[in-house]
Write an enzyme that holds these catalytic residues in place. Structure first.
Site, PDB file in Angstrom:
ATOM      1  N   LYS A   1       0.844  -1.187   0.000  1.00 16.76           N
ATOM      2  CA  LYS A   1       0.000   0.000   0.000  1.00 16.76           C
ATOM      3  C   LYS A   1       0.882   1.240   0.000  1.00 16.76           C
ATOM      4  CE  LYS A   1      -3.594   2.383   2.616  1.00 16.76           C
ATOM      5  NZ  LYS A   1      -4.583   2.298   3.695  1.00 16.76           N
TER       6      LYS A   1
ATOM      7  N   LYS B   1      -2.185  -1.600  -3.837  1.00 17.34           N
ATOM      8  CA  LYS B   1      -3.059  -0.424  -3.791  1.00 17.34           C
ATOM      9  C   LYS B   1      -2.237   0.846  -3.842  1.00 17.34           C
ATOM     10  CE  LYS B   1      -6.057   1.872  -0.526  1.00 17.34           C
ATOM     11  NZ  LYS B   1      -6.449   1.958   0.856  1.00 17.34           N
TER      12      LYS B   1
HETATM   13  C1  PBG Z   1      -7.196   3.316   5.429  1.00 15.81           C
HETATM   14  C2  PBG Z   1      -7.699   3.111   4.061  1.00 15.81           C
HETATM   15  C3  PBG Z   1      -7.626   4.059   3.050  1.00 15.81           C
HETATM   16  C4  PBG Z   1      -8.221   3.484   1.925  1.00 15.81           C
HETATM   17  C5  PBG Z   1      -8.629   2.210   2.271  1.00 15.81           C
HETATM   18  N1  PBG Z   1      -8.285   1.993   3.600  1.00 15.81           N
HETATM   19  C6  PBG Z   1      -7.143   5.458   3.074  1.00 15.81           C
HETATM   20  C7  PBG Z   1      -5.807   5.793   3.550  1.00 15.81           C
HETATM   21  O1  PBG Z   1      -4.914   4.962   3.693  1.00 15.81           O
HETATM   22  O2  PBG Z   1      -5.631   6.976   3.823  1.00 15.81           O
HETATM   23  C8  PBG Z   1      -8.360   4.159   0.604  1.00 15.81           C
HETATM   24  C9  PBG Z   1      -9.360   3.618  -0.337  1.00 15.81           C
HETATM   25  C10 PBG Z   1      -9.681   4.517  -1.473  1.00 15.81           C
HETATM   26  O3  PBG Z   1      -9.069   5.584  -1.688  1.00 15.81           O
HETATM   27  O4  PBG Z   1     -10.594   4.164  -2.222  1.00 15.81           O
HETATM   28  N2  PBG Z   1      -7.714   2.661   6.392  1.00 15.81           N
END
Ligand code: PBG
Length: 324
Positions: A192, A245
């Site tokens: 991520k 991601k």
């Molecule tokens: C954090 C989380 C995020 C997303 C999924 N889980 C945001 C972040 O890390 O700030 C993003 C998903 C998206 O942008 O569609 N728990």
């Protein structure tokens, strides 16, 4: 003699016969936002077509999603009260816990996943406990494990930790097993990145950090070897599936992780990827439907086995229509 690849492109039927990648409704996992209240379906401004639901309203939505052939949803919770540790995230009667139970009752066959993270639940908006101005890794593990166990106790089939703490997959696996939940799976957000493409989500989930950013725990976008390291570590710790991601700016990473891994690889077509396409389509600058199908197909072609996407319902409608 001219070699003529165009022969295989001559008719639609021929093109379909030699097509190398096919998108299936069974590839989709649909993200849903759940909050407190009754009978709510509030639009998310930066994500046209997406809503925040109350736990009672979400089961009907899940039934519609299931009716389209989409096998799975992933839930994100917006709590009533935030605090330093995000304690509402493991409340037995929390929003996600209630939503999971409601969906499982109405649509028992659906694979229900939950996002496990603290950023929506903490008053500072970071993904863990703060110590000396930094997110403390090891203290956070225990909180995440508690949250994961409570989701599974409510009926979740898979938990999906998205916090990027080191060792959390192992900690969650151990806690689930200790509680007797050996059948519950883990879809790890293994790879991520600290991405600008989460912008609209942070509005939808009210989870923007109140100071600093997430660069101290999420990955640095220029890194690729590190993605493989993160993937391997999570597999060793017991992840059943792993995720990359965002998706679109990281198609090369999806491919590399796919080649290094023996378990299913998911990709998250995140909120910013959704919003930019929707915005351009709204302005008439591109054909939204065609662009959507091209984007989803590209993620599959890159190597994703599963795609988390806000487009799931729209794409399912098109895939169902094409089948007839
Ligand atoms: C954090 C989380 C995020 C997303 C999924 N889980 C945001 C972040 O890390 O700030 C993003 C998903 C998206 O942008 O569609 N728990």
């Amino acid at each position: 003699m001219i070699i003529r690849p165009r022969r295989l492109r001559k008719t639609k039927t021929l093109r379909e016969m030699v097509r190398e990648t096919s998108l299936s409704i069974k590839d989709f996992i649909y993200p849903l936002f759940v909050k407190y209240g009754k009978g709510l379906k509030d639009p998310i401004v930066s994500m046209p077509g997406q809503y925040q639901f109350s736990a009672d309203a979400i089961a009907k939505e899940a039934a519609d999603i299931w009716g389209l052939g989409i096998p799975s949803v992933i839930l994100f919770g917006i709590p009533q009260k935030k605090d330093a540790l995000g304690s509402e995230s493991w409340a037995a009667e929390g929003v996600v816990q209630r939503a999971v139970a409601a969906i499982k009752e109405k649509v028992p066959g659906m694979v229900v996943m939950t996002d496990v993270c603290l950023c929506e639940y903490t008053d500072h908006g970071h993904c863990g406990a703060i110590k000396d101005g930094r997110v403390d890794n090891d203290e956070t593990l225990e909180l995440l494990a508690r949250q994961a166990v409570s989701h599974v106790r409510a009926g979740a089939d898979f938990v999906a930790p998205s916090d990027m703490m080191d060792g959390r997959v192992g900690a969650i696996r151990a806690a689930l097993d200790r509680e007797g939940f050996t059948e519950a799976g883990i879809l790890s957000y293994a790879v991520k990145y600290a991405s600008a493409f989460y912008g609209p989500f942070r509005e939808a989930a009210d989870s923007a950090p109140q100071f600093g950013d997430r660069a101290g725990y999420q990955m640095d976008p220029p890194n690729a070897l590190e993605a493989i390291k993160e993937a391997i570590l999570d597999i060793e710790e017991g992840a059943d599936m792993i995720m990359v991601k965002p998706a679109l700016p990281y198609l090369d990473i999806i491919r590399r992780v796919r080649e290094e891994s023996l378990i299913p690889v998911a990709a998250y077509n995140v909120s910013g990827e959704y919003a930019m396409l929707k915005a351009a389509a709204e302005k008439g600058w591109l054909d939204g439907e065609r662009a959507m199908m091209e984007v989803l197909t590209s993620i599959k072609r890159a190597g994703a086995d599963l795609i988390l996407t806000y487009f799931a319902k729209e794409a399912a409608l098109i895939l169902n229509k094409n089948r007839m």
